[in-house]
Design a protein around this motif. Structure first.
Motif, PDB file in Angstrom:
ATOM      1  N   LYS A 187       0.811  -1.223   0.000  1.00 42.31           N
ATOM      2  CA  LYS A 187       0.000   0.000   0.000  1.00 42.31           C
ATOM      3  C   LYS A 187       0.844   1.272   0.000  1.00 42.31           C
ATOM      4  O   LYS A 187       0.419   2.320  -0.480  1.00 42.31           O
ATOM      5  CB  LYS A 187      -0.919   0.021   1.228  1.00 42.31           C
ATOM      6  N   PHE A 188       2.049   1.186   0.569  1.00 36.41           N
ATOM      7  CA  PHE A 188       2.866   2.386   0.743  1.00 36.41           C
ATOM      8  C   PHE A 188       4.269   2.235   0.155  1.00 36.41           C
ATOM      9  O   PHE A 188       5.213   2.855   0.623  1.00 36.41           O
ATOM     10  CB  PHE A 188       2.965   2.741   2.237  1.00 36.41           C
ATOM     11  N   GLY A 189       4.392   1.391  -0.834  1.00 33.38           N
ATOM     12  CA  GLY A 189       5.684   1.273  -1.500  1.00 33.38           C
ATOM     13  C   GLY A 189       6.609   0.237  -0.924  1.00 33.38           C
ATOM     14  O   GLY A 189       7.803   0.226  -1.233  1.00 33.38           O
ATOM     15  N   GLY A 190       6.106  -0.633  -0.056  1.00 31.71           N
ATOM     16  CA  GLY A 190       6.957  -1.671   0.510  1.00 31.71           C
ATOM     17  C   GLY A 190       8.042  -1.082   1.395  1.00 31.71           C
ATOM     18  O   GLY A 190       7.780  -0.300   2.294  1.00 31.71           O
ATOM     19  N   ARG A 191       9.290  -1.468   1.138  1.00 33.35           N
ATOM     20  CA  ARG A 191      10.399  -0.995   1.958  1.00 33.35           C
ATOM     21  C   ARG A 191      10.758   0.461   1.684  1.00 33.35           C
ATOM     22  O   ARG A 191      11.539   1.059   2.428  1.00 33.35           O
ATOM     23  CB  ARG A 191      11.628  -1.868   1.729  1.00 33.35           C
ATOM     24  N   THR A 192      10.213   1.032   0.638  1.00 36.76           N
ATOM     25  CA  THR A 192      10.486   2.428   0.335  1.00 36.76           C
ATOM     26  C   THR A 192       9.572   3.321   1.161  1.00 36.76           C
ATOM     27  O   THR A 192       8.355   3.292   0.996  1.00 36.76           O
ATOM     28  CB  THR A 192      10.274   2.724  -1.163  1.00 36.76           C
ATOM     29  N   MET A 193      10.156   4.104   2.051  1.00 35.31           N
ATOM     30  CA  MET A 193       9.356   4.929   2.947  1.00 35.31           C
ATOM     31  C   MET A 193       8.647   6.043   2.193  1.00 35.31           C
ATOM     32  O   MET A 193       9.216   6.675   1.296  1.00 35.31           O
ATOM     33  CB  MET A 193      10.242   5.553   4.032  1.00 35.31           C
ATOM     34  N   THR A 194       7.393   6.285   2.561  1.00 35.98           N
ATOM     35  CA  THR A 194       6.676   7.474   2.113  1.00 35.98           C
ATOM     36  C   THR A 194       6.721   8.499   3.240  1.00 35.98           C
ATOM     37  O   THR A 194       7.212   8.224   4.336  1.00 35.98           O
ATOM     38  CB  THR A 194       5.204   7.159   1.776  1.00 35.98           C
TER      39      THR A 194
END
Length: 562
Positions: A187-194
């Motif tokens: 939902k939020f890009g996996g390991r990539t922080m939003t």
């Protein structure tokens, strides 16, 4: 011109400056033929990182000298002032606070108090301009990741009233450790922080909801650094001075250690580990911990007057359209002596080298025919205090965000030599990354993606203040990943990142060193120069990509760019 600036300019006249800059625009055309000059970069860094500038902390004599030096260099390069009212500077008044030794600090459950040790169990600061920070038995509510993201179909609050309460958050995004099959997965890009995963967002959201306090459960993997970093400011905080109606509702904000949080939840009859899993579900609802939070701490406060420095090269055809470059001039000032007796944390790489890069880019633009669009150069204050200088500019911009073509930020460049690649921060955000790949290919380089996107570096530098207003951005940050060095490959690049971040980042060790190899920095600065030059001589507008949280903001002002 104020006496302070006049005195600083007089000081700047005695400071060392690269020959190309000292000679004004006369020698620039010949210099421009050789592109970015490593010797010029080195001389600028030597100067700004010298003891004369006392670590360049906002509101100090080091700031006065730095501002004068920057203005002097910009004048020598032939740039125009771009501050409000035609000056070189933009005022940035800062609230500076520091909490003292607590007189009360405890959790209370059914009349039984659990004392807390400041700096060990809990870390707190405040951004309220008051002499005391007090929270009296405020109910504590666990809000999971504390995310409200309607565009992603996610709401952790479910209408929970937080007024007068202390919100307890998990760090990072709901899908940071989510497994396939869980609601949050992807939902939020996996390991990539939003941005929803950043601690700044958590505190902002708690304030928007009227909470009196906000505490984040520390997790080294989730935030990207240890407890030692959390407590390192020693109760100090900085924020922009705000009118009373805009001051945060949070009397205190901070962190609790993972061990302390586990005990807090257990005493409340809850299992933190299980709640972490539940918080990854769409039907998660806030949990009242049945515990009160008590705190009383003295606060010292002051208003520090600081400044951004703004300059421009006016466009010859569409001067209202602006390509912007930015770097921050501030560092950490004076601290405890290191093993070599150095007391100034002078930020030679972070970000005197970025400032030096802006001077070189400006020199090349002045040596070339006038651009169609205006080129702006921003030297930000208080980046190290929370991106405050750039945020102050973004709140009251000189150049409207809707007509700002792009912002290119330089913040820490690798000093280990030429690289076969360039490290992209924030993959998938905007079309500028496609331009980056194309120009890098022309340099004979490839693009590598940042190695630890879960640390959210995209949201931790000054370009982010412009991105929040919809301006397309690119960040060059050498610690974002291991460069594939010509000599030594990625292992050598990782060794440089590890050495810098492990020893010198924000420390007195971040000093000029004759062993620096600036060939890689030259590549990266030249790349940004070429990207900006293309935009400055075209009518093209970069765009955010589908899925970026900034696309809707930019699209809303599309009419201004027709």
């Amino acid at each position: 011109m104020s006496r302070t600036i006049a005195a600083a300019l007089l000081f700047a006249a005695t400071a060392a400056a690269p020959a190309a800059a000292q000679s004004g625009t006369t020698a620039a055309p010949a210099a421009a033929q050789s592109g970015i000059d490593a010797a010029n970069l080195a001389q600028t860094v030597r100067t700004l990182a010298s003891d004369q500038f006392q670590g360049r902390a906002p509101g100090t004599i080091g700031e006065e000298r730095t501002i004068g030096y920057l203005i002097g260099r910009l004048q020598a390069l032939g740039l125009e002032p771009a501050g409000p009212d035609g000056g070189w500077t933009q005022p940035v008044p800062l609230l500076h606070t520091r909490v003292g030794t607590p007189t009360t600090l405890a959790f209370d459950r059914k009349g039984s108090a659990t004392p807390l040790n400041f700096g060990t169990d809990i870390y707190l600061s405040t951004l309220q301009p008051k002499d005391q920070a007090v929270i009296a038995n405020a109910p504590m509510v666990f809000v999971g990741y504390g995310v409200t993201a309607p565009e992603r179909g996610w709401d952790d609050f479910k209408g929970q009233d937080l007024k007068g309460k202390v919100a307890v958050f998990l760090i990072n995004d709901p899908d940071f450790v989510a497994a396939k099959g869980e609601d949050a997965f992807g939902k939020f890009g996996g390991r990539t922080m939003t941005y929803y995963g950043r601690w700044t967002y958590k505190f902002e959201e708690a304030s928007r909801r009227g909470a009196i306090g906000a505490l984040i459960v520390h997790d080294t993997d989730g935030v990207g650094y240890g407890w030692n970093v959390v407590k390192s400011p020693g109760g100090e905080n900085y924020g922009l001075v705000k009118p009373p109606e805009q001051v945060t509702s949070l009397a205190l904000q901070g962190w609790i250690s993972g061990e302390t949080a586990t005990r807090l939840f257990a005493n409340a009859g809850q299992d933190l580990a299980k709640l972490r899993t539940i918080a990854r579900r769409k039907d998660f609802k806030p949990v009242d911990l049945g515990t009160g939070f008590n705190a009383a701490l003295p606060v010292t406060q002051e208003v520090v007057q600081s400044q951004n420095v703004l300059a421009r090269i006016s466009g010859a055809k569409r001067s209202d359209e602006v390509v912007m470059y930015g770097a921050h001039w501030d560092a950490y000032g004076e601290g405890a002596p290191d093993e070599k007796g150095r007391i100034y944390r002078a930020g030679a790489n972070d970000d005197a080298l970025g400032v030096a890069g802006l001077f070189e880019i400006a020199r090349l633009f002045k040596a070339a025919p006038a651009p169609d669009r205006t080129i702006a150069f921003a030297f930000w204050t208080a980046e190290e205090r929370g991106l405050l200088g750039s945020e102050a500019y973004a709140q009251t911009p000189v150049f409207p965000a809707e007509k700002t073509v792009a912002n290119f930020g330089l913040d820490i460049l690798q000093t280990a030599g030429k690289a076969k690649d360039v490290v992209l921060v924030g993959k998938g955000q905007g079309s500028l990354e496609d331009d980056l790949a194309r120009v890098a290919k022309a340099q004979g380089r490839t693009v590598s993606v940042e190695s630890l996107p879960e640390r959210g570096l995209f949201y931790r530098a000054d370009h982010f203040s412009l991105a929040k207003r919809g301006v397309p951005v690119l960040l060059m940050m050498g610690i974002a990943g291991a460069s594939d060095l010509v000599e030594g490959g990625k292992p050598a690049g990782q060794a440089w990142v590890d050495a810098y971040t492990g020893k010198c980042y924000h420390q007195a060790c971040d000093a000029w060193d004759e062993s620096w190899n600036l060939d890689g920095a030259v590549q990266d600065i030249d790349l940004f120069y070429q990207l900006g030059d293309e935009l400055a001589r075209s009518a093209r507008w970069p765009e955010w990509k589908a899925g970026s949280e900034f696309k809707a903001i930019r699209d809303a002002s599309a009419a201004a760019r027709k």
